[in-house]
Scaffold this motif. Structure first.
Motif, PDB file in Angstrom:
ATOM      1  N   ALA A 260      22.894  -9.552   1.651  1.00 36.19           N
ATOM      2  CA  ALA A 260      21.988 -10.570   1.117  1.00 36.19           C
ATOM      3  C   ALA A 260      22.105 -10.618  -0.405  1.00 36.19           C
ATOM      4  CB  ALA A 260      20.553 -10.267   1.536  1.00 36.19           C
ATOM      5  N   ALA A 261      21.929 -11.801  -0.967  1.00 38.04           N
ATOM      6  CA  ALA A 261      22.025 -11.964  -2.418  1.00 38.04           C
ATOM      7  C   ALA A 261      20.649 -12.157  -3.022  1.00 38.04           C
ATOM      8  CB  ALA A 261      22.908 -13.163  -2.748  1.00 38.04           C
ATOM      9  N   GLU A 262      20.475 -11.627  -4.220  1.00 36.27           N
ATOM     10  CA  GLU A 262      19.262 -11.876  -4.996  1.00 36.27           C
ATOM     11  C   GLU A 262      19.650 -12.721  -6.202  1.00 36.27           C
ATOM     12  OE1 GLU A 262      17.133  -8.393  -6.019  1.00 36.27           O
ATOM     13  OE2 GLU A 262      16.979  -7.632  -3.953  1.00 36.27           O
ATOM     14  N   ILE A 263      19.140 -13.935  -6.239  1.00 36.65           N
ATOM     15  CA  ILE A 263      19.469 -14.841  -7.335  1.00 36.65           C
ATOM     16  C   ILE A 263      18.347 -14.789  -8.378  1.00 36.65           C
ATOM     17  CG2 ILE A 263      19.975 -17.229  -7.975  1.00 36.65           C
ATOM     18  CD1 ILE A 263      22.082 -15.835  -6.200  1.00 36.65           C
ATOM     19  N   GLY A 264      18.732 -14.367  -9.596  1.00 39.50           N
ATOM     20  CA  GLY A 264      17.746 -14.218 -10.660  1.00 39.50           C
ATOM     21  C   GLY A 264      18.115 -15.014 -11.894  1.00 39.50           C
ATOM     22  N   GLU A 265      17.563 -14.630 -13.022  1.00 38.57           N
ATOM     23  CA  GLU A 265      17.764 -15.368 -14.260  1.00 38.57           C
ATOM     24  C   GLU A 265      19.230 -15.403 -14.692  1.00 38.57           C
ATOM     25  OE1 GLU A 265      15.284 -14.049 -17.409  1.00 38.57           O
ATOM     26  OE2 GLU A 265      13.396 -14.351 -16.302  1.00 38.57           O
ATOM     27  N   VAL A 266      19.951 -14.299 -14.484  1.00 36.77           N
ATOM     28  CA  VAL A 266      21.351 -14.235 -14.913  1.00 36.77           C
ATOM     29  C   VAL A 266      22.185 -15.269 -14.172  1.00 36.77           C
ATOM     30  CG1 VAL A 266      23.430 -12.816 -14.920  1.00 36.77           C
ATOM     31  CG2 VAL A 266      21.244 -11.825 -15.610  1.00 36.77           C
ATOM     32  N   GLU A 267      22.065 -15.285 -12.841  1.00 37.53           N
ATOM     33  CA  GLU A 267      22.851 -16.212 -12.025  1.00 37.53           C
ATOM     34  C   GLU A 267      22.481 -17.669 -12.321  1.00 37.53           C
ATOM     35  OE1 GLU A 267      22.826 -12.257 -10.188  1.00 37.53           O
ATOM     36  OE2 GLU A 267      21.192 -13.588 -10.822  1.00 37.53           O
ATOM     37  N   LEU A 268      21.176 -17.921 -12.500  1.00 36.57           N
ATOM     38  CA  LEU A 268      20.724 -19.289 -12.764  1.00 36.57           C
ATOM     39  C   LEU A 268      21.161 -19.765 -14.155  1.00 36.57           C
ATOM     40  CD1 LEU A 268      17.142 -19.209 -11.193  1.00 36.57           C
ATOM     41  CD2 LEU A 268      19.259 -20.127 -10.206  1.00 36.57           C
ATOM     42  N   LYS A 269      21.226 -18.831 -15.109  1.00 33.92           N
ATOM     43  CA  LYS A 269      21.707 -19.192 -16.445  1.00 33.92           C
ATOM     44  C   LYS A 269      23.178 -19.590 -16.383  1.00 33.92           C
ATOM     45  CE  LYS A 269      22.396 -17.481 -21.149  1.00 33.92           C
ATOM     46  NZ  LYS A 269      22.306 -16.332 -22.089  1.00 33.92           N
ATOM     47  N   ILE A 270      23.981 -18.824 -15.639  1.00 35.26           N
ATOM     48  CA  ILE A 270      25.405 -19.164 -15.482  1.00 35.26           C
ATOM     49  C   ILE A 270      25.546 -20.543 -14.844  1.00 35.26           C
ATOM     50  CG2 ILE A 270      27.507 -18.577 -14.208  1.00 35.26           C
ATOM     51  CD1 ILE A 270      26.771 -15.628 -14.616  1.00 35.26           C
ATOM     52  N   ALA A 271      24.757 -20.786 -13.800  1.00 34.07           N
ATOM     53  CA  ALA A 271      24.819 -22.080 -13.107  1.00 34.07           C
ATOM     54  C   ALA A 271      24.464 -23.221 -14.060  1.00 34.07           C
ATOM     55  CB  ALA A 271      23.868 -22.077 -11.910  1.00 34.07           C
ATOM     56  N   GLU A 272      23.507 -22.981 -14.939  1.00 32.18           N
ATOM     57  CA  GLU A 272      23.099 -24.027 -15.886  1.00 32.18           C
ATOM     58  C   GLU A 272      24.176 -24.261 -16.942  1.00 32.18           C
ATOM     59  OE1 GLU A 272      20.857 -27.016 -17.578  1.00 32.18           O
ATOM     60  OE2 GLU A 272      20.674 -26.046 -15.615  1.00 32.18           O
ATOM     61  N   ILE A 273      24.857 -23.202 -17.362  1.00 35.05           N
ATOM     62  CA  ILE A 273      25.906 -23.346 -18.375  1.00 35.05           C
ATOM     63  C   ILE A 273      27.085 -24.156 -17.830  1.00 35.05           C
ATOM     64  CG2 ILE A 273      27.666 -22.064 -19.673  1.00 35.05           C
ATOM     65  CD1 ILE A 273      25.566 -19.860 -20.087  1.00 35.05           C
ATOM     66  N   VAL A 274      27.449 -23.945 -16.572  1.00 36.17           N
ATOM     67  CA  VAL A 274      28.616 -24.649 -16.021  1.00 36.17           C
ATOM     68  C   VAL A 274      28.257 -26.035 -15.477  1.00 36.17           C
ATOM     69  CG1 VAL A 274      29.756 -22.477 -15.438  1.00 36.17           C
ATOM     70  CG2 VAL A 274      28.407 -23.652 -13.690  1.00 36.17           C
ATOM     71  N   ARG A 275      26.979 -26.321 -15.339  1.00 31.34           N
ATOM     72  CA  ARG A 275      26.551 -27.580 -14.708  1.00 31.34           C
ATOM     73  C   ARG A 275      27.102 -28.832 -15.381  1.00 31.34           C
ATOM     74  NH1 ARG A 275      22.218 -31.304 -14.659  1.00 31.34           N
ATOM     75  NH2 ARG A 275      21.249 -30.397 -16.508  1.00 31.34           N
ATOM     76  N   PRO A 276      27.055 -28.958 -16.722  1.00 35.32           N
ATOM     77  CA  PRO A 276      27.532 -30.208 -17.321  1.00 35.32           C
ATOM     78  C   PRO A 276      28.969 -30.557 -16.954  1.00 35.32           C
ATOM     79  CG  PRO A 276      26.282 -28.943 -18.921  1.00 35.32           C
ATOM     80  CD  PRO A 276      26.479 -28.048 -17.725  1.00 35.32           C
ATOM     81  N   LYS A 277      29.850 -29.558 -16.953  1.00 34.80           N
ATOM     82  CA  LYS A 277      31.252 -29.853 -16.647  1.00 34.80           C
ATOM     83  C   LYS A 277      31.433 -30.164 -15.161  1.00 34.80           C
ATOM     84  CE  LYS A 277      36.027 -28.745 -17.312  1.00 34.80           C
ATOM     85  NZ  LYS A 277      36.240 -30.194 -17.535  1.00 34.80           N
TER      86      LYS A 277
END
Length: 347
Positions: A260-277
């Motif tokens: 099982a995965a735990e999605i926290g601030e680190v993972e969500l920050k990465i997702a937000e950084i790559v989102r525009p491209k």
């Protein structure tokens, strides 16, 4: 909705694949579903894109195993369809799987999809975006903050210098997937580095990459849909892959184990950084492979593991992916072709 799924070869699909799960879910939701192999396309003299396609005879399936059995077996409904008449064409083939044995097939799906797109078919992920992502070089176009330090070259001495400077690094091919020809290089391996370089460079450029100590704990795959983490009822479409034994790869077919995965601030920050491209390139459904606070890979071609995410969350994410495609088809009916394909991919 009429939806086509493009795969490398219909007969090599497996019951556990996400494409099979998506196709079964689309049928169960009442849509017309066609599965097309890369080699089944044709550009006809009337300038239409057509394809030899397979569909299933039933309107409902209790599981994806039964769906795939009908799709690949004698009950399969074979027809030559006009791809231009589809509402959505979902490109789920993996070009790197064809890179060596069928090089002509590597770019074919995106090329035919690009022509179908011009006739009003919504093609996801966007073919032009996928063309940019044809090798792992695409990964280097994302912000440095989320990437390991990387060298891409065929020069043996440059690779050796990088390995010595890093102390530990990873070697892998620029083309390819699934953990093939991936090596962990330690200081004690430097004398034998030539053999590793030969193995990796046989088919092209070599990626030498900073080793991330957090990789010892495995990696997390997080699905991104329409540019944002796929989340349903407070649960993310994600899972962890943990290494097994001494194998440095966490790929499942390399012996990795699911967790099982735990999605926290680190993972969500990465997702937000790559989102525009991802949005800019029209990437509808993507799998991010995250190690610690870095990305190891961005999977834009047929990202797999929706079933693994369901195993730990008890949420059928396939249902929400198909619903998102249906909304896009509805947008087309409301507005006509007043949006570029790249925009529709992430609306």
């Amino acid at each position: 909705m009429k939806i086509g799924f493009v795969v490398n070869d219909v007969l090599t699909e497996e019951a556990g694949y996400s494409t099979t799960r998506l196709g079964c879910e689309a049928v169960n939701q009442g849509h017309e579903v066609y599965v097309i192999g890369v080699g089944d396309f044709a550009y006809d003299p009337d300038e239409s894109i057509r394809a030899r396609a397979r569909s299933v005879p039933q309107k409902k399936y209790g599981n994806h195993e039964a769906y795939l059995k009908d799709l690949q077996g004698q009950k399969s409904v074979k027809s030559r369809i006009t791809v231009d008449d589809l509402d959505v064409l979902m490109l789920r083939n993996v070009p790197s799987d064809d890179y060596l044995k069928r090089p002509w097939a590597s770019s074919s799906a995106a090329e035919f999809g690009r022509v179908a797109m011009r006739h009003g078919v919504i093609v996801v992920n966007d073919p032009n975006g996928l063309a940019k992502a044809s090798t792992k070089m695409y990964f280097q176009l994302f912000p440095e903050e989320v990437r390991p330090r990387t060298l891409i070259t065929r020069d043996r001495d440059e690779i050796k210098d990088f390995a010595k400077a890093e102390g530990r690094c990873v070697l892998k091919p620029l083309q390819g997937s699934g953990g093939a020809s991936v090596f962990l290089v330690t200081e004690s391996d430097i004398p034998n580095l030539n053999q590793m370089i030969d193995a990796v460079s046989r088919d092209g450029f070599v990626i030498a990459q900073e080793y991330l100590p957090a990789a010892a704990d495995g990696d997390t795959r997080l699905f991104i849909m329409n540019g944002r983490p796929l989340q349903v009822k407070g649960k993310y479409a994600a899972f962890r892959r943990v290494r097994s034994g001494g194998d440095m790869r966490s790929n499942i077919h390399a012996g990795g184990k699911l967790a099982a995965a735990e999605i926290g601030e680190v993972e969500l920050k990465i997702a937000e950084i790559v989102r525009p491209k991802l949005v800019q390139d029209g990437m509808f459904l993507v799998g991010l492979d995250i190690v610690g606070d870095k990305l190891m890979e961005i999977n834009v071609f047929s990202p797999g593991g929706l079933g693994s995410a369901q195993k730990f969350t008890k949420i059928n994410f396939n249902r929400y992916v198909i619903a998102a495609l249906e909304r896009k088809a509805n947008y087309m009916q409301y507005y006509g072709r007043n949006f570029d394909n790249v925009d529709l991919c992430t609306l």
